[in-house]
Every structure is written in structure tokens, then in C-alpha cells.
Scaffold this motif. Structure first.
Motif, short mmCIF file in Angstrom:
data_model
loop_
_atom_site.label_atom_id
_atom_site.label_comp_id
_atom_site.label_asym_id
_atom_site.label_seq_id
_atom_site.Cartn_x
_atom_site.Cartn_y
_atom_site.Cartn_z
N UNK A 109 41.92 56.34 32.07
CA UNK A 109 41.74 57.45 31.14
C UNK A 109 42.32 58.72 31.75
N UNK A 110 43.09 59.44 30.97
CA UNK A 110 43.58 60.75 31.37
C UNK A 110 43.23 61.70 30.24
N UNK A 111 42.39 62.66 30.55
CA UNK A 111 41.93 63.62 29.53
C UNK A 111 41.40 62.90 28.29
N UNK A 112 40.57 61.89 28.55
CA UNK A 112 39.91 61.11 27.50
C UNK A 112 40.89 60.33 26.62
N UNK A 113 42.09 60.09 27.12
CA UNK A 113 43.08 59.28 26.41
C UNK A 113 43.44 58.08 27.28
N UNK A 114 43.49 56.90 26.67
CA UNK A 114 43.85 55.68 27.39
C UNK A 114 45.34 55.69 27.75
N UNK A 115 45.62 55.36 28.99
CA UNK A 115 47.00 55.24 29.46
C UNK A 115 47.14 53.94 30.23
N UNK A 116 48.37 53.49 30.36
CA UNK A 116 48.65 52.27 31.10
C UNK A 116 49.84 52.50 32.02
N UNK A 117 49.78 51.86 33.18
CA UNK A 117 50.92 51.82 34.09
C UNK A 117 51.19 50.36 34.39
N UNK A 118 52.44 49.98 34.33
CA UNK A 118 52.83 48.63 34.68
C UNK A 118 53.20 48.66 36.16
N UNK A 119 52.58 47.80 36.94
CA UNK A 119 52.67 47.87 38.39
C UNK A 119 53.23 46.57 38.96
N UNK A 120 53.79 46.68 40.16
CA UNK A 120 54.23 45.52 40.92
C UNK A 120 53.84 45.74 42.38
N UNK A 121 53.26 44.70 42.98
CA UNK A 121 52.89 44.76 44.39
C UNK A 121 53.51 43.54 45.07
N UNK A 122 54.09 43.76 46.23
CA UNK A 122 54.66 42.69 47.03
C UNK A 122 53.87 42.62 48.33
N UNK A 123 53.38 41.41 48.66
CA UNK A 123 52.58 41.23 49.87
C UNK A 123 53.03 39.99 50.62
N UNK A 124 52.67 39.96 51.90
CA UNK A 124 52.83 38.77 52.72
C UNK A 124 51.45 38.18 52.91
N UNK A 125 51.32 36.87 52.68
CA UNK A 125 50.04 36.18 52.86
C UNK A 125 50.10 35.29 54.09
N UNK A 126 48.96 35.16 54.73
CA UNK A 126 48.83 34.23 55.83
C UNK A 126 47.49 33.53 55.71
N UNK A 127 47.40 32.35 56.29
CA UNK A 127 46.15 31.62 56.23
C UNK A 127 45.35 31.92 57.49
N UNK A 128 44.11 32.37 57.28
CA UNK A 128 43.22 32.70 58.39
C UNK A 128 41.90 31.99 58.16
N UNK A 129 41.51 31.13 59.09
CA UNK A 129 40.28 30.35 58.96
C UNK A 129 40.22 29.61 57.62
N UNK A 130 41.36 29.05 57.22
CA UNK A 130 41.41 28.26 55.99
C UNK A 130 41.47 29.08 54.71
N UNK A 131 41.54 30.40 54.82
CA UNK A 131 41.57 31.29 53.65
C UNK A 131 42.88 32.07 53.62
#
Length: 186
Positions: free
Chosen positions: A145-167
Motif C-alpha cells: 500500500x502506498x498512500x492507501x492505494x494498492x501497488x505492485x512491483x514485479x521482482x526477481x531474486x537470484x541466489x546460490x543454494x547449498x545443502x547444510x545438514x540435509x537442508x
């Protein structure tokens, strides 16, 4: 009369130079968006071509969704407590990237309602050697919400994953940015 034409010519040259500077910035933004779209396409192709295991894909999708919700939808005002809510999802460099800059546990509330995260889609790039880390590109929609109006942002995130203790955990956040959904800056 010649002075007038000289002045008009000078103004036109300055205008063209400023336009070229603006186009250069616009070109860089379009190149970034184009690069991100190409990366998404390559990751989708790699995921289907390499036969990413359905179970791993579902686990990673769930981890990314839960991580983004913990990151953005957390209503806790205390920064340290907000960071602690991310611990099940992060390790290594990501811990450093997201840790509050000071040990101060200031109540940091700007009075805005927490955003919500929807439409989370993750794409996994398998490594050629089938070793860690895996690269994940996730697109999502941030609603706020911005000034009581709904807004949207389209986002992208890039990450590196690793396995730690099976997770699976996020080891590094490569980037997290908004994009224009249509891929154009117009």
C-alpha cells in the motif's frame, strides 16, 4: 539573424546530447532486463533438459516462498528479531548480507503496512557436476500500500543454494531487484 540561427543550432546540439545521454541510460536498463529474461529462459530450458528432480524443485520452491515471506511479510518491528526469523533459510555469505549493520536492536517501523508476496516461481540451474551450489532464479510479485492505494512491483531474486545438514539454504544473494513485467521501460 545569424546570431539567432547560431543560438537555435546550439540549443538543438545540447538537446541532442541530452537525448543521447538519456537513451544510453535507457539502453543499459533494457539490456539488464533483456539479460534477466534470457537468464530465466536459460534456467527454464536447463531445468527441463537436465531433468531436475520434481522433489528437489518442490523443496526449493517452498524454501524460496517461505524465505521471501519471512523477509517481507514479517510484522516484527525489531530488526534483530526480523533477522532471526530468516535463520532457517540462510547460511554463509547470505547471513552477512542480511544481518543488521549494527548490534542495535532499534525498533525500526516506518509506519507502513508490511507488503505481501505472491506469484512466486523458482527456476533451478543444475550444476554440470551435480555439486553444490545450485543457482536459483525466483520471480515474484510484491504487493504493498502506498498512500492507501494498492501497488505492485514485479521482482526477481537470484541466489546460490547449498545443502547444510540435509537442508537447502541460501548461501548467497546475487541480486534482488524489481523488473518491468513486460520487459520494456516504455
Amino acid at each position: 539573424m545569424k546570431k539567432r540561427y547560431g543560438l537555435i543550432t546550439a540549443v538543438m546540439i545540447v538537446g541532442l546530447e541530452l537525448s543521447a545521454c538519456g537513451n544510453s541510460s535507457n539502453t543499459k536498463q533494457q539490456a539488464t532486463i533483456s539479460s534477466q529474461k534470457k537468464e530465466i529462459s536459460q534456467l527454464e530450458s536447463a531445468a527441463s533438459d537436465n531433468g531436475v528432480q520434481t522433489q528437489t524443485k518442490a523443496v526449493v520452491q517452498g524454501k524460496m516462498t517461505n524465505f521471501l515471506k519471512a523477509l517481507y511479510e514479517n510484522k516484527e518491528r525489531n530488526l534483530t528479531k526480523r533477522y532471526n526469523a530468516l535463520e532457517p533459510y540462510i547460511t554463509g555469505k547470505a547471513e552477512e548480507q542480511l544481518k543488521p549493520k549494527s548490534s542495535d536492536t532499534v525498533e525500526n517501523d516506518d509506519g507502513l503496512k508490511s507488503p505481501t508476496v505472491t506469484d512466486v516461481k523458482s527456476y533451478i540451474q543444475e550444476s554440470q557436476t551435480n555439486a553444490d551450489p545450485k543457482q536459483v532464479l525466483t520471480t515474484y510479485t510484491m504487493n504493498y500500500d502506498v498512500n492507501k492505494k494498492q501497488s505492485q512491483s514485479y521482482m526477481v531474486i537470484s541466489v546460490s543454494l547449498t545443502k547444510e545438514n540435509g537442508q537447502w539454504k541460501i548461501n548467497k544473494i546475487n541480486y534482488n531487484t524489481s523488473i518491468n513485467k513486460e520487459g520494456s521501460n516504455d
